[in-house]
Design an enzyme around this catalytic site. Structure first.
Site, mmCIF file in Angstrom:
data_model
loop_
_atom_site.group_PDB
_atom_site.id
_atom_site.type_symbol
_atom_site.label_atom_id
_atom_site.label_comp_id
_atom_site.label_asym_id
_atom_site.label_seq_id
_atom_site.Cartn_x
_atom_site.Cartn_y
_atom_site.Cartn_z
ATOM 1 N N GLY A 1 0.769 -1.233 0.000
ATOM 2 C CA GLY A 1 0.000 0.000 0.000
ATOM 3 C C GLY A 1 0.800 1.283 0.000
ATOM 4 C CB CYS B 1 -17.904 2.394 -28.330
ATOM 5 S SG CYS B 1 -17.180 2.574 -29.952
HETATM 6 N N1 LLP Z 1 -0.882 -7.055 -0.485
HETATM 7 C C1 LLP Z 1 -2.183 -7.327 -0.682
HETATM 8 C C2 LLP Z 1 -2.807 -8.414 0.082
HETATM 9 C C3 LLP Z 1 -2.914 -6.581 -1.601
HETATM 10 O O1 LLP Z 1 -4.206 -6.846 -1.788
HETATM 11 C C4 LLP Z 1 -2.285 -5.536 -2.326
HETATM 12 C C5 LLP Z 1 -3.025 -4.750 -3.310
HETATM 13 C C6 LLP Z 1 -0.912 -5.308 -2.102
HETATM 14 C C7 LLP Z 1 -0.249 -6.077 -1.166
HETATM 15 C C8 LLP Z 1 -0.117 -4.277 -2.847
HETATM 16 O O2 LLP Z 1 -0.619 -2.991 -2.733
HETATM 17 P P1 LLP Z 1 0.258 -1.790 -3.331
HETATM 18 O O3 LLP Z 1 1.568 -1.747 -2.589
HETATM 19 O O4 LLP Z 1 0.473 -2.035 -4.766
HETATM 20 O O5 LLP Z 1 -0.580 -0.598 -3.090
HETATM 21 N N2 LLP Z 1 -5.787 -1.571 -8.824
HETATM 22 C C9 LLP Z 1 -5.626 -0.576 -7.782
HETATM 23 C C10 LLP Z 1 -4.830 -1.122 -6.619
HETATM 24 C C11 LLP Z 1 -5.415 -2.384 -6.059
HETATM 25 C C12 LLP Z 1 -4.557 -2.975 -4.991
HETATM 26 C C13 LLP Z 1 -5.065 -4.283 -4.548
HETATM 27 N N3 LLP Z 1 -4.267 -4.909 -3.554
HETATM 28 C C14 LLP Z 1 -4.985 0.666 -8.366
HETATM 29 O O6 LLP Z 1 -4.720 0.686 -9.579
HETATM 30 O O7 LLP Z 1 -4.781 1.652 -7.669
#
Ligand code: LLP
Length: 429
Positions: free
Chosen positions: A241, A353
């Site tokens: 995150g 579209c």
């Molecule tokens: N660990 C778990 C269990 C997760 O569900 C996620 C992301 C991460 C780690 C990694 O999160 P990050 O460091 O990348 O923020 N599609 C969305 C983001 C969805 C994230 C889902 N889970 C976007 O484009 O912002």
């Protein structure tokens, strides 16, 4: 003058270069839309996080969250940096194994997991962060793993959009605190010897406070489990995150401060709850790959109405869904006009579209003409990995660049790809 975000994306006489290679040359050779990835930037992002964290605590492990970008090349690069992988599907486990990660470096943190998927995870021997009591019970019916880790819902969530907040009362993820002891008790009863505890609060966080709040909760829960059942934790996984700024006014998260504050709390609380010296795991996705990739997209149409100026490009939400799905802002530069003043306001529209197929609204850009090449920045996380064939548009290609060298690492799909795996029933043949 258009700003180019960092040293990996150079402005040479008004033209965009990615790690020493001309964006225009790549677009010409491989066509557009095209994802262009900087190997150096991926390595530097990984090292920045890993080195900063280990300055404060030696038992840190980084599990790259593969969902952000599952290119085999990205996985290989991170393997060579010493990263581990966090996977959320059998497909991601498969790709990590294919990239060369040994199973002991792979964590699985899926939700709504099927029995056959559980069997696959057991066969591949990866560590599982269990998301529900149901999943745990179904797993223990046919296998007693060495280690069980429970994903807890710390009831604290944070993220750049409500779709990506994964902790809190309304969240589908994790086991709520009232059931956590029961989960470990079940595992212990059947002979599980080692334990972990995981959480993930959400995605795109540019402040440290939500982590501190959620970790307090997670560590308190871990302390309670230890008290009740006498189990020790091999690791405490605080999820991913870590955010990256997209908008000009956003400030990057200070990684030094982040590392210092979370690890200070970690050390204090593990001492207070007598949890020993467990490993701390992090699961960053976006932070590692986001700003290492640009999406090149060519301008094919300029449409001026009394109300709007539209730039029609060849990448839509089939290629990059984040603006349509979360209203996300991505910086955009004109790769062949970096030195020209940004004086017109455009909506950058894709070819799909749907009225929501807009990559950027009311964006100040240099005067755009047909044939210009736009570069959408910060496209490395949840870019290609969320792309689709919507409107029957074949998925685009990916190129990896390293210090002036480049290689195609994913071929562009073709029209034939659209027919792959389709069959007709006998009565329509
Ligand atoms: N660990 C778990 C269990 C997760 O569900 C996620 C992301 C991460 C780690 C990694 O999160 P990050 O460091 O990348 O923020 N599609 C969305 C983001 C969805 C994230 C889902 N889970 C976007 O484009 O912002």
């Amino acid at each position: 003058m258009a700003k180019v975000i960092h040293e990996y994306f150079e402005n040479k006489d008004g033209l965009l270069y990615v790690d020493g290679v001309s964006a225009l040359k790549l677009a010409k050779e491989f066509d557009t839309p095209l994802y262009v990835m900087s190997e150096r930037r991926i390595r530097d992002n990984f090292r920045c996080l890993s080195e900063t964290l280990t300055k404060h605590y030696s038992k840190v492990r980084i599990y790259y969250s593969a969902k952000a970008n599952t290119s085999l090349s990205v996985l290989k690069i991170l393997l060579s940096e010493g990263s581990c992988v966090d996977a959320v599907s059998p497909g991601e486990v498969y790709l990590a194994l294919k990239a060369g990660f040994p199973s002991e470096k792979i964590l699985f943190t899926g939700t709504s997991v099927r029995d056959d998927e559980l069997r696959f995870l057991v066969e591949t021997n990866v560590t599982i962060n269990v998301d529900s009591l149901s999943q745990l019970k179904r797993l223990l019916k046919f296998h007693v793993p060495d280690l069980v880790s429970v994903r807890v819902n710390p009831e604290v969530g944070a993220g750049h959009h409500e779709h990506v907040v994964t902790g809190g009362k309304a969240s589908k993820f994790g086991i709520w605190q009232g059931d956590v002891v029961e989960a470990y008790r079940l595992a212990k009863k059947v002979g599980v010897k080692k334990f972990g505890i995981q959480m993930h609060i959400g995605s795109g966080n540019l402040t440290v406070e939500p982590y501190l709040e959620a970790m307090e909760k997670q560590l308190q829960i871990a302390g309670h489990v230890k008290n009740e059942l006498g189990v020790d934790f091999e690791f405490i996984d605080i999820g991913g995150g870590v955010g990256v700024p997209y908008r000009p006014e956003e400030k990057p998260l200070d990684i030094d401060e982040f590392a210092e504050r979370i690890l200070e709390l970690f050390k204090n609380k593990t001492r207070e709850y007598e949890l020993g010296e467990p490993w701390i795991y992090l699961e960053p996705g976006r932070f590692i790959v986001c700003d290492a990739v640009v999406l090149l997209t060519a301008v094919n149409t300029v449409k001026v109405t009394p109300f709007k100026k539209f730039v029609g490009v060849d990448a839509g939400f089939n290629t990059l869904i984040r603006p349509a799905m979360y209203g996300s802002y991505h910086p955009i530069v004109v790769a062949n006009k970096l030195n020209e003043p940004e004086k017109d306001i455009y909506d950058v529209a894709g070819p799909l579209c749907e009225s929501g197929d807009i990559l950027a609204r009311d964006r100040k850009l240099p005067k755009i003409e047909e044939g210009d090449l736009l570069a959408v920045l910060n496209a490395g996380a949840y870019g290609f990995s969320m792309s689709s064939q919507y409107n029957s548009r074949p998925r685009c290609a990916e190129v990896l660049v390293k210090d002036g060298e480049y290689a195609l690492v994913r071929e562009r799909e073709t029209l034939e790809t659209l027919l792959e795996r389709q069959t007709l029933p006998p009565w329509l043949k």
